[in-house]
Design an enzyme around this catalytic site. Structure first.
Site, PDB file in Angstrom:
ATOM      1  N   HIS A 136      53.569 -46.647 -24.406  1.00 40.47           N
ATOM      2  CA  HIS A 136      52.417 -46.393 -25.288  1.00 40.47           C
ATOM      3  C   HIS A 136      52.362 -47.334 -26.477  1.00 40.47           C
ATOM      4  O   HIS A 136      51.359 -47.358 -27.192  1.00 40.47           O
ATOM      5  CB  HIS A 136      52.432 -44.942 -25.767  1.00 40.47           C
ATOM      6  CG  HIS A 136      52.155 -43.958 -24.668  1.00 40.47           C
ATOM      7  ND1 HIS A 136      50.974 -43.943 -23.967  1.00 40.47           N
ATOM      8  CD2 HIS A 136      52.916 -42.972 -24.138  1.00 40.47           C
ATOM      9  CE1 HIS A 136      51.012 -42.980 -23.057  1.00 40.47           C
ATOM     10  NE2 HIS A 136      52.183 -42.379 -23.135  1.00 40.47           N
ATOM     11  N   ARG A 148      61.701 -47.963 -23.728  1.00 40.92           N
ATOM     12  CA  ARG A 148      60.988 -47.056 -22.828  1.00 40.92           C
ATOM     13  C   ARG A 148      60.065 -47.942 -22.009  1.00 40.92           C
ATOM     14  O   ARG A 148      59.224 -48.654 -22.553  1.00 40.92           O
ATOM     15  CB  ARG A 148      60.161 -46.016 -23.561  1.00 40.92           C
ATOM     16  CG  ARG A 148      59.296 -45.258 -22.514  1.00 40.92           C
ATOM     17  CD  ARG A 148      58.670 -44.031 -23.023  1.00 40.92           C
ATOM     18  NE  ARG A 148      57.592 -44.248 -23.958  1.00 40.92           N
ATOM     19  CZ  ARG A 148      56.839 -43.250 -24.415  1.00 40.92           C
ATOM     20  NH1 ARG A 148      57.052 -42.007 -24.008  1.00 40.92           N
ATOM     21  NH2 ARG A 148      55.876 -43.482 -25.289  1.00 40.92           N
ATOM     22  N   GLU A 165      58.305 -34.321 -18.638  1.00 46.03           N
ATOM     23  CA  GLU A 165      57.035 -34.145 -19.368  1.00 46.03           C
ATOM     24  C   GLU A 165      55.875 -33.827 -18.439  1.00 46.03           C
ATOM     25  O   GLU A 165      54.726 -33.945 -18.850  1.00 46.03           O
ATOM     26  CB  GLU A 165      56.733 -35.389 -20.216  1.00 46.03           C
ATOM     27  CG  GLU A 165      56.787 -36.718 -19.471  1.00 46.03           C
ATOM     28  CD  GLU A 165      56.517 -37.933 -20.362  1.00 46.03           C
ATOM     29  OE1 GLU A 165      56.174 -37.781 -21.551  1.00 46.03           O
ATOM     30  OE2 GLU A 165      56.635 -39.062 -19.842  1.00 46.03           O
ATOM     31  N   ASP A 219      53.122 -34.895 -23.720  1.00 45.35           N
ATOM     32  CA  ASP A 219      52.763 -34.705 -22.314  1.00 45.35           C
ATOM     33  C   ASP A 219      53.257 -33.353 -21.797  1.00 45.35           C
ATOM     34  O   ASP A 219      52.573 -32.709 -20.989  1.00 45.35           O
ATOM     35  CB  ASP A 219      53.357 -35.839 -21.462  1.00 45.35           C
ATOM     36  CG  ASP A 219      52.482 -37.086 -21.508  1.00 45.35           C
ATOM     37  OD1 ASP A 219      51.269 -36.963 -21.272  1.00 45.35           O
ATOM     38  OD2 ASP A 219      53.010 -38.180 -21.782  1.00 45.35           O
TER      39      ASP A 219
HETATM   40  C1  3PY Z   1      55.333 -37.571 -25.223  1.00 45.14           C
HETATM   41  O1  3PY Z   1      55.406 -36.834 -26.221  1.00 45.14           O
HETATM   42  O2  3PY Z   1      54.746 -37.246 -24.171  1.00 45.14           O
HETATM   43  C2  3PY Z   1      55.947 -38.875 -25.259  1.00 45.14           C
HETATM   44  O3  3PY Z   1      56.012 -39.532 -24.251  1.00 45.14           O
HETATM   45  C3  3PY Z   1      56.460 -39.390 -26.572  1.00 45.14           C
HETATM   46  O4  3PY Z   1      56.063 -40.707 -26.765  1.00 45.14           O
HETATM   47 MG    MG Z   2      54.740 -38.878 -22.712  1.00 48.83          MG
END
Ligand code: 3PY
Ligand code: MG
Length: 262
Positions: free
Chosen positions: A46, A71, A147, A173
């Protein structure tokens, strides 16, 4: 090989504070590296970061006390290979759904016979040292992000995957996966219970556990809960918060509520 101080700290029961570099710039990454963090993650998913910038950011981090990690954009074999060859000492891989996904992470991070990582460590040798090839499998960290709804269904199977070092929660997420707003309400259900389940699964399988937090307040709660890796927001959020606080203070204005930055 240079020791992975984040891994050693977490394995000895300590708490690693991790900076999150999403501003695609080597100077801002370097500043984070000098801010007291044990490690800094270059966020290719991101963050406003492509591979060319990520290499410069890892180089800048090499001159700081913080361990450089990344990441990646996805569970992509070639990208994981490339960022490790660029000197990242660990990867956090988003959107892991199944144990097979987690096994693919391990395959991309470990050399044969433990995995399928292709040989060509490039900057890894410069940062890690000439004996990198002999020790990389033991030093590099492999984290699977939990997530998605599928990951919650397959949590135990994912946590059980050999060679995976840990689980890492993306609370935004994960909140969407649970049917609630992505601004994480970690003190409320259903997120609170999901976070507890993930931490318990990591512990049950001897895995490390980390979590992205929206700021220091959430990070302090997550430290008390027992997480060994805490990210107290990304560089954009920290910059914006500090800049806004300076303006508010000089104007004598009431402190502005923190703004989300992911
Ligand atoms: C999330 O909170 O989904 C993340 O991937 C943090 O960047
Ligand atoms: Mg995420």
């Amino acid at each position: 090989m240079r020791t992975n101080a984040v891994k050693t700290l977490m394995q000895s029961g300590g708490t690693a504070l991790i900076g999150w570099a999403g501003i695609g710039n080597s100077y801002s990454a370097e500043l984070l590296g000098h801010s007291g963090f044990d490690g800094v993650v270059v966020d290719m998913q991101h963050g406003q970061v492509y591979l060319d910038q990520a290499v410069g950011m890892l180089q800048a981090l090499s001159a700081t006390p913080a361990i450089p990690m990344a990441r990646v954009t996805a569970n992509h074999f070639a990208e994981i290979n490339k960022i490790l060859d660029s000197g990242a000492y660990g990867v956090i891989v988003p959107m892991i759904d199944t144990a097979d996904d987690a096994r693919r992470v391990v395959e991309a991070v470990r050399y044969p016979p433990r995995g399928r990582r292709s040989f060509g460590p490039a900057r890894g040798l410069l940062y890690g040292g000439q004996d990198y090839p002999q020790h990389a499998d033991d030093e590099l960290l492999a984290f699977a992000m939990i997530e998605t709804p599928q990951a919650m269904e397959n949590l135990d199977a994912i946590a059980a995957v050999p060679g995976l070092d840990g689980l890492f929660i993306g609370p935004a997420d994960l909140s969407l996966a649970l049917g609630v707003s992505p601004a994480p309400r970690w003190r409320e259900e259903p997120l609170r219970g999901a976070i507890a389940r993930i931490l318990a699964a990591a512990r049950a399988h001897g895995k490390l556990a980390g979590i992205f937090c929206t700021g220091p307040e959430m990070a302090i709660d997550m430290q008390a809960a027992g997480f060994g890796m805490l990210v107290p927001g990304n560089d954009a959020a920290l910059l914006r918060g500090a800049a806004q606080a300076a303006c508010d203070r000089i104007r004598g204005a009431a402190p502005t509520a923190p703004k989300a930055a992911y």
